[in-house]
Design an enzyme around this catalytic site. Sequence first.
Site, PDB file in Angstrom:
ATOM      1  N   ILE A  21       2.691   9.570   5.048  1.00  0.00           N
ATOM      2  CA  ILE A  21       1.553   9.115   5.832  1.00  0.00           C
ATOM      3  C   ILE A  21       1.989   8.677   7.221  1.00  0.00           C
ATOM      4  O   ILE A  21       1.328   8.994   8.222  1.00  0.00           O
ATOM      5  CB  ILE A  21       0.832   7.963   5.106  1.00  0.00           C
ATOM      6  CG1 ILE A  21       0.195   8.460   3.808  1.00  0.00           C
ATOM      7  CG2 ILE A  21      -0.243   7.346   5.997  1.00  0.00           C
ATOM      8  CD1 ILE A  21      -0.358   7.347   2.937  1.00  0.00           C
ATOM      9  N   ASP A  61      13.858  -2.451   8.938  1.00  0.00           N
ATOM     10  CA  ASP A  61      13.652  -2.949   7.574  1.00  0.00           C
ATOM     11  C   ASP A  61      12.519  -3.951   7.675  1.00  0.00           C
ATOM     12  O   ASP A  61      12.704  -5.072   8.154  1.00  0.00           O
ATOM     13  CB  ASP A  61      14.928  -3.615   7.058  1.00  0.00           C
ATOM     14  CG  ASP A  61      14.758  -4.207   5.661  1.00  0.00           C
ATOM     15  OD1 ASP A  61      13.625  -4.171   5.126  1.00  0.00           O
ATOM     16  OD2 ASP A  61      15.749  -4.723   5.112  1.00  0.00           O
ATOM     17  N   VAL A  62      11.316  -3.561   7.252  1.00  0.00           N
ATOM     18  CA  VAL A  62      10.148  -4.414   7.462  1.00  0.00           C
ATOM     19  C   VAL A  62      10.260  -5.742   6.731  1.00  0.00           C
ATOM     20  O   VAL A  62       9.624  -6.736   7.114  1.00  0.00           O
ATOM     21  CB  VAL A  62       8.842  -3.698   7.043  1.00  0.00           C
ATOM     22  CG1 VAL A  62       8.599  -2.469   7.889  1.00  0.00           C
ATOM     23  CG2 VAL A  62       8.837  -3.363   5.551  1.00  0.00           C
ATOM     24  N   ASN A  88       2.550   0.526   8.042  1.00  0.00           N
ATOM     25  CA  ASN A  88       2.341   1.610   7.075  1.00  0.00           C
ATOM     26  C   ASN A  88       3.375   1.622   5.958  1.00  0.00           C
ATOM     27  O   ASN A  88       3.080   2.104   4.865  1.00  0.00           O
ATOM     28  CB  ASN A  88       2.371   2.954   7.815  1.00  0.00           C
ATOM     29  CG  ASN A  88       2.527   4.127   6.871  1.00  0.00           C
ATOM     30  OD1 ASN A  88       1.592   4.505   6.167  1.00  0.00           O
ATOM     31  ND2 ASN A  88       3.731   4.701   6.832  1.00  0.00           N
ATOM     32  N   SER A 140      -4.356   0.147   0.478  1.00  0.00           N
ATOM     33  CA  SER A 140      -4.612   1.098  -0.606  1.00  0.00           C
ATOM     34  C   SER A 140      -5.951   0.787  -1.239  1.00  0.00           C
ATOM     35  O   SER A 140      -6.424  -0.360  -1.186  1.00  0.00           O
ATOM     36  CB  SER A 140      -3.502   0.987  -1.661  1.00  0.00           C
ATOM     37  OG  SER A 140      -3.837   1.672  -2.850  1.00  0.00           O
ATOM     38  N   TYR A 153       1.949  -3.532  -7.407  1.00  0.00           N
ATOM     39  CA  TYR A 153       1.551  -2.793  -6.200  1.00  0.00           C
ATOM     40  C   TYR A 153       0.144  -3.203  -5.774  1.00  0.00           C
ATOM     41  O   TYR A 153      -0.102  -3.492  -4.598  1.00  0.00           O
ATOM     42  CB  TYR A 153       1.606  -1.295  -6.483  1.00  0.00           C
ATOM     43  CG  TYR A 153       1.178  -0.418  -5.328  1.00  0.00           C
ATOM     44  CD1 TYR A 153       2.032  -0.185  -4.264  1.00  0.00           C
ATOM     45  CD2 TYR A 153      -0.082   0.182  -5.317  1.00  0.00           C
ATOM     46  CE1 TYR A 153       1.646   0.628  -3.200  1.00  0.00           C
ATOM     47  CE2 TYR A 153      -0.481   0.987  -4.268  1.00  0.00           C
ATOM     48  CZ  TYR A 153       0.394   1.211  -3.207  1.00  0.00           C
ATOM     49  OH  TYR A 153      -0.004   2.010  -2.145  1.00  0.00           O
ATOM     50  N   LYS A 157      -1.167  -5.053  -2.250  1.00  0.00           N
ATOM     51  CA  LYS A 157      -2.174  -4.465  -1.371  1.00  0.00           C
ATOM     52  C   LYS A 157      -3.414  -5.343  -1.264  1.00  0.00           C
ATOM     53  O   LYS A 157      -4.043  -5.431  -0.200  1.00  0.00           O
ATOM     54  CB  LYS A 157      -2.534  -3.063  -1.857  1.00  0.00           C
ATOM     55  CG  LYS A 157      -1.377  -2.076  -1.775  1.00  0.00           C
ATOM     56  CD  LYS A 157      -0.826  -1.944  -0.361  1.00  0.00           C
ATOM     57  CE  LYS A 157       0.233  -0.860  -0.248  1.00  0.00           C
ATOM     58  NZ  LYS A 157       0.699  -0.673   1.142  1.00  0.00           N
ATOM     59  N   VAL A 186      -2.585   9.580  -2.407  1.00  0.00           N
ATOM     60  CA  VAL A 186      -2.200  10.520  -1.358  1.00  0.00           C
ATOM     61  C   VAL A 186      -0.988  11.324  -1.833  1.00  0.00           C
ATOM     62  O   VAL A 186      -0.091  10.792  -2.502  1.00  0.00           O
ATOM     63  CB  VAL A 186      -1.860   9.779  -0.052  1.00  0.00           C
ATOM     64  CG1 VAL A 186      -1.578  10.773   1.079  1.00  0.00           C
ATOM     65  CG2 VAL A 186      -2.999   8.837   0.346  1.00  0.00           C
TER      66      VAL A 186
END
Length: 287
Positions: A21, A61-62, A88, A140, A153, A157, A186
């Site tokens: 994405i 590295d977020v 993202n 998401s 997860y 989100k 996706v």
Amino acid sequence: MSRSREVTGKVIAVTGGARGIGRAIAERLTAAGARVAIGDRDLEAAQETAAELGVRAYSLDVADRDSFDDYLGAVRRDLGPIDVLINNAGIMWVGSFEEEPDSAARAQLEVNLLGVINGVKAAAPAMREAGRGHLIAVASAASILPIPGEATYAATKAGVLGYFRAVRAEMRGKGVDTSVIMPAVVDTALATGTGTGVVRLLRPDDVARAVVEVVVRPRFEITVPGFIGSATRWVSLLPQRLKDRAFVAMVPDQVAQVRAGARAGYETATFTTSRARQRSRRAASAE
């Protein structure tokens, strides 16, 4: 009424931009005339993507605030003030919540939620001071839907959506827009082997198109496809018994649908790297 904005010339930072994405977002924005800087923990892959698309690539590295500060600092140095930050980057473990390794849960919280928080904290002050800017998170449909097999997860989100709602309230009147994009499944490595429920499998470009549209005309909550948002709001009005039945019909049960072994390659590569990063941080904090 939403304001229409020009994309040409905007400096836009995209996390997790090497593949999937993030790459599709960078490609669409570049085609629209934006000056794009992608950040990714796989710098080699990011550099390859950058060479193909004509964008800038940086190591990121977020989950590490210092790394995020360094990334945005480099973008400002090379391209100028950041107009849009697109958070993202994300990772996902799929399976029964009881079988999920603790390290996988921790890694998802660090990347998917703390990574977004790090990005907002790193980018927002300069935007607020300038009186303009746009903070975007690719979350998401799991932010608003109960999806068996994606418990942690989904929690990360939903956390992104809740965080952005609060940030939006704090930034009201400051000239800084906020947007949360919530796509269904996706076709990327992250979703390998999972089911899609009643929604068709999306392409990365479907999400990228929605992102470009929201950069041009800012809105806050956007689901892809759009009917997910309205359907979820309608179902939420039902009594719990009927609500449960509706969600069973709408939402894929990933515990039941995920193909045995199909995700082994993705999860081994993703969460082995995450465990190594966690050990490195613990060692550094002990020094």
